[in-house]
Write an enzyme that holds these catalytic residues in place. Structure first.
Site, short mmCIF file in Angstrom:
data_model
loop_
_atom_site.label_atom_id
_atom_site.label_comp_id
_atom_site.label_asym_id
_atom_site.label_seq_id
_atom_site.Cartn_x
_atom_site.Cartn_y
_atom_site.Cartn_z
CE LYS A 61 18.82 -49.34 28.41
NZ LYS A 61 18.95 -47.92 28.77
CD GLU B 43 16.31 -33.70 33.71
OE1 GLU B 43 16.04 -34.02 34.88
OE2 GLU B 43 16.37 -34.53 32.78
NE ARG C 117 11.11 -33.84 36.78
CZ ARG C 117 11.29 -35.15 36.81
NH1 ARG C 117 12.43 -35.65 37.26
NH2 ARG C 117 10.37 -35.99 36.34
C1 LIG Z 1 13.34 -36.19 33.60
C2 LIG Z 1 13.90 -37.06 32.50
N1 LIG Z 1 15.14 -36.83 32.05
C3 LIG Z 1 15.66 -37.60 31.07
C4 LIG Z 1 14.92 -38.61 30.50
C5 LIG Z 1 15.48 -39.41 29.33
N2 LIG Z 1 15.68 -40.82 29.67
C6 LIG Z 1 14.82 -41.74 29.33
S1 LIG Z 1 15.28 -43.27 29.79
C7 LIG Z 1 16.70 -42.65 30.48
C8 LIG Z 1 17.68 -43.57 31.15
C9 LIG Z 1 16.96 -44.35 32.20
O1 LIG Z 1 17.89 -45.20 32.82
P1 LIG Z 1 17.35 -46.26 33.88
O2 LIG Z 1 16.37 -45.61 34.77
O3 LIG Z 1 18.52 -46.88 34.51
O4 LIG Z 1 16.54 -47.30 32.99
P2 LIG Z 1 17.13 -48.30 31.90
O5 LIG Z 1 17.01 -47.58 30.57
O6 LIG Z 1 18.52 -48.61 32.28
O7 LIG Z 1 16.24 -49.50 31.96
C10 LIG Z 1 16.76 -41.29 30.33
C11 LIG Z 1 17.89 -40.44 30.78
C12 LIG Z 1 13.61 -38.80 30.99
N3 LIG Z 1 12.82 -39.76 30.46
N4 LIG Z 1 13.13 -38.04 31.98
#
Ligand SMILES: Cc1ncc(C[n+]2csc(CCOP(=O)(O)OP(=O)(O)O)c2C)c(N)n1
Ligand SMILES: CC(=O)[C@@H](O)[C@H](O)COP(=O)(O)O
Ligand SMILES: [Mg+2]
Length: 625
Positions: free
Chosen positions: A283, A369, A397
């Site tokens: 990342k 969630e 959610r």
């Molecule tokens: C239902 C939901 N909960 C929380 C989020 C907030 N959120 C956005 S990106 C993220 C982390 C995503 O991690 P990953 O899937 O590993 O992708 P990366 O950022 O590492 O590329 C979160 C928690 C969201 N978008 N949707």
């Protein structure tokens, strides 16, 4: 020297390049993203980490006929740039500009709108089933992050799709060992074990090395590149779900990605069933500051890429989030029963200090969630005092859990609901427009709407001391700068506060009933039109005694809220007066029955008539004209 990127207005041009030209394109694309996002703000580290993967996917798959569904979609900027929106990146997440997430109305290449996590496999499975049913030779590819995999929906989809032995579905797990915060949970540990296998070590130095660690299994040579691992070690969780697992491979190595994806595409078209490719990425890849601190660079504002993000001096006005974080620590220090819970939004919810000060009472449950809400219910059953810090949009959610597991059992859980109302750059997918409407209809649940950050602290105390499930909602961004009490005491439940009394004669008096921070936008108007101004504080329970009193002396009422009018606080007031058979002239102001797109919050609120002049105009038009 010609710029390969400039010549690419669609993946068709990309696919004309030779494989040897792809690394240079990827490098240029990475620099373009860095330059663009540092000047507009947006999601950065996740986009830097998916540059090669995006190039390879559009190079190998016949997009847009083959569908790409980007989970969360915050990592889709390279996808947008390669699919004809390079020049629109300057307007990213701005009013009238392109969205920060995939959006069907924006491009044929955006196969599915995302932004809430863990939906991609379900959507891709639907598209794959449709292709199968319609006998169309097309593949649906879900690209999902390691943290998005912790969302239960991802496994619901795999459980369903995994039984279809010929489904043209491909899942690409983009494993960077990060969520916004460091990734958490047993799945994260499991993935780490998969990555620590000798197979991956070998592939990091090129696929050819894989052969050096494998016995001479000639009969498998045809498929070694893609599923050697699955042949040689016990089935892993993804294979047990019916997927052909391939990897892990280096997600930045185009010489691994392209041939592996070509094999996967071939197997999928040959009817070999659902495929699961595990790629490992970094990342923030390619920008040292983001590699070093992918959290800080997850969603930065504007910054100078040559210098990086400079730690700014503390703002004069704390944000609601910061005030919540301070309250949480203060309350936890006073009451050891307090447990703080976040579904993967530690920093965004202001829980960093709490995590450091109370590590045993802090839970980041991952992007889960539903689990966060019911986990809190279990804690409450045992006499603990859970506080669920959750964005308004993400609580959607966990709605059934809120009703069925918490409210129906009248369990004293506190919901600290951040990002209530419009959020700005993230747009409609993240707006906290609906929480008043979706919560006030739930029995037993108390719903509070503080008008400033000090009120928020007082209402958090009130929620915490309540014996019922309680929600306190507050917006993204800075407070008013009001003096903040360090009180840990509640206010009288359901009691509103009159902030201003009209001096007009009774027959002319109008009362503004403000629910939340829009009260601030009503102060000047209540002065200029000599209105009564009430800080309602509570949507549920309403201050019914006060409403009855005011109805005796006021000819009209205005309710105002930064939530949808439909079913909102104003509707609660109207229902109350109807129930009491009190005839009133009531103007309800709030968000319209529409999804409000991304843009500057102040501009969007003005468009909705919820800025000071819009409010005054509406009141004049309704009562005075
Ligand atoms: C239902 C939901 N909960 C929380 C989020 C907030 N959120 C956005 S990106 C993220 C982390 C995503 O991690 P990953 O899937 O590993 O992708 P990366 O950022 O590492 O590329 C979160 C928690 C969201 N978008 N949707
Ligand atoms: C992609 C995603 O869902 C999060 O990164 C979200 O954009 C964070 O929002 P805030 O910037 O309001 O914390
Ligand atoms: Mg990740």
């Amino acid at each position: 020297m010609t710029s390969p990127l400039k010549s690419i207005q669609s993946p068709h041009e990309l696919r004309k390049l030779s494989r040897s030209e792809l690394p240079a394109l990827a490098q240029e694309l990475r620099q373009y993203i860095l330059n663009s996002v540092s000047s507009t703000g947006g999601h950065l580290s996740s986009n830097l980490g998916t540059v090669e993967l995006t190039v390879a996917l559009h190079y190998v798959f016949n997009t847009p006929d083959d569908r790409l569904i980007w989970d969360v979609g915050h990592q889709s900027y390279a996808h947008k740039i390669l699919t004809g929106r390079q020049d629109q990146m300057a307007g990213l997440r701005q009013l009238g500009g392109i969205s920060g997430f995939p959006k069907r109305s924006e491009s044929d290449y955006d196969a599915f709108g995302t932004a809430h996590s863990s939906t991609s496999i379900s959507a891709a499975a639907g598209m794959a089933y449709a292709a199968q049913l319609k006998h169309e030779k097309r593949i649906a590819v879900a690209i999902i992050g390691d943290s998005a995999m912790t969302g239960g929906m991802a496994f619901e989809a795999m459980n369903h799709a995994g039984t279809n032995r010929t489904l043209p579905l491909v899942v690409v797990l983009n494993d960077n060992d990060m969520s916004i915060s460091p990734a958490v949970g047993a799945l994260n540990r499991y993935l780490a074990r998969l990555i620590s296998s000798p197979f991956y070590e070998a592939t990091k130095n090129g696929v050819g090395n894989v052969l050096s660690i494998l016995p001479p299994l000639k009969e498998f040579a045809k498929r070694l590149e893609t599923q050697a691992k699955g042949m040689l070690v016990p089935a892993n969780i993804f294979e047990e779900f019916g997927f052909n697992y391939i990897g892990p491979i280096d997600g930045h190595d185009l010489d691994s990605l392209v041939p592996t994806l070509e094999n996967i595409k071939r197997m999928s078209l040959e009817g070999d069933g659902p495929q699961f490719l595990h790629v490992v990425t970094k990342k923030g890849k390619g920008y040292p500051q983001a590699e070093e601190d992918p959290i800080l660079y997850h969603g930065p504002g504007k910054f100078d890429p040559l210098v990086g993000i400079k730690k700014s001096a503390p703002a004069s006005k704390p944000t609601f989030t910061q005030v919540f974080g301070q309250w949480l620590c203060d309350k936890a220090a006073a009451d050891e029963r307090l447990i703080g819970i976040t579904p993967a939004m530690c920093e965004g919810s202001g829980m960093g200090n709490f995590q450091r000060q109370f590590p045993t009472r802090y839970h980041d449950v991952g992007i889960a969630e539903q689990h966060a809400v019911t986990f809190a219910g279990g804690l409450a059953c045992e006499g603990l005092k859970p506080v669920v810090a959750i964005y308004s949009t993400f609580l959607q959610r966990g709605y059934d859990q809120l009703i069925h597991d918490i409210a129906l059992q009248d369990l004293p859980v506190v919901f600290a609901i951040d990002r209530a109302g419009l959020v700005g750059a993230d747009g409609a997918t993240h707006a906290g427009s609906f929480d008043i409407a979706y919560m006030r209809c739930i029995p037993n649940l108390l719903v509070m709407t503080p008008s400033d950050e000090n009120e928020m602290r007082l209402l958090l105390n009130t929620a915490y001391h309540s014996q019922h499930p309680s929600a306190v909602r507050y917006p993204r961004g800075s407070g008013t700068g009001v003096q903040i009490t360090d009180s840990l005491e509640p206010v009288p439940l359901g009691k509103a506060v009159i902030r201003r009394h009209s001096s007009l004669e009774n027959a002319k008096k109008i009362a503004v009933l403000a629910f939340g921070t829009l009260l601030q936008q009503c102060i000047a108007t209540s002065e200029s039109l000599d209105l009564t101004l009430v800080d309602m504080r509570f949507v549920k329970p309403l201050d019914e005694e006060l409403l009855k009193e005011l109805a005796l002396t006021h000819r009209g009422f205005v309710t105002i809220e930064d939530g949808v009018i439909a079913g909102g606080a104003g509707s609660a007031v109207q229902e109350f007066f109807n129930r009491e058979n009190i005839q009133v002239n009531l103007l309800q102001l709030g968000l319209p029955d529409a999804f409000i797109d991304h843009g500057d919050v102040a501009l969007l609120m003005a468009q909705c008539g919820l800025d000071q002049s819009g409010i005054e105009k509406a009141i004049r038009r309704h009562f005075i004209a």
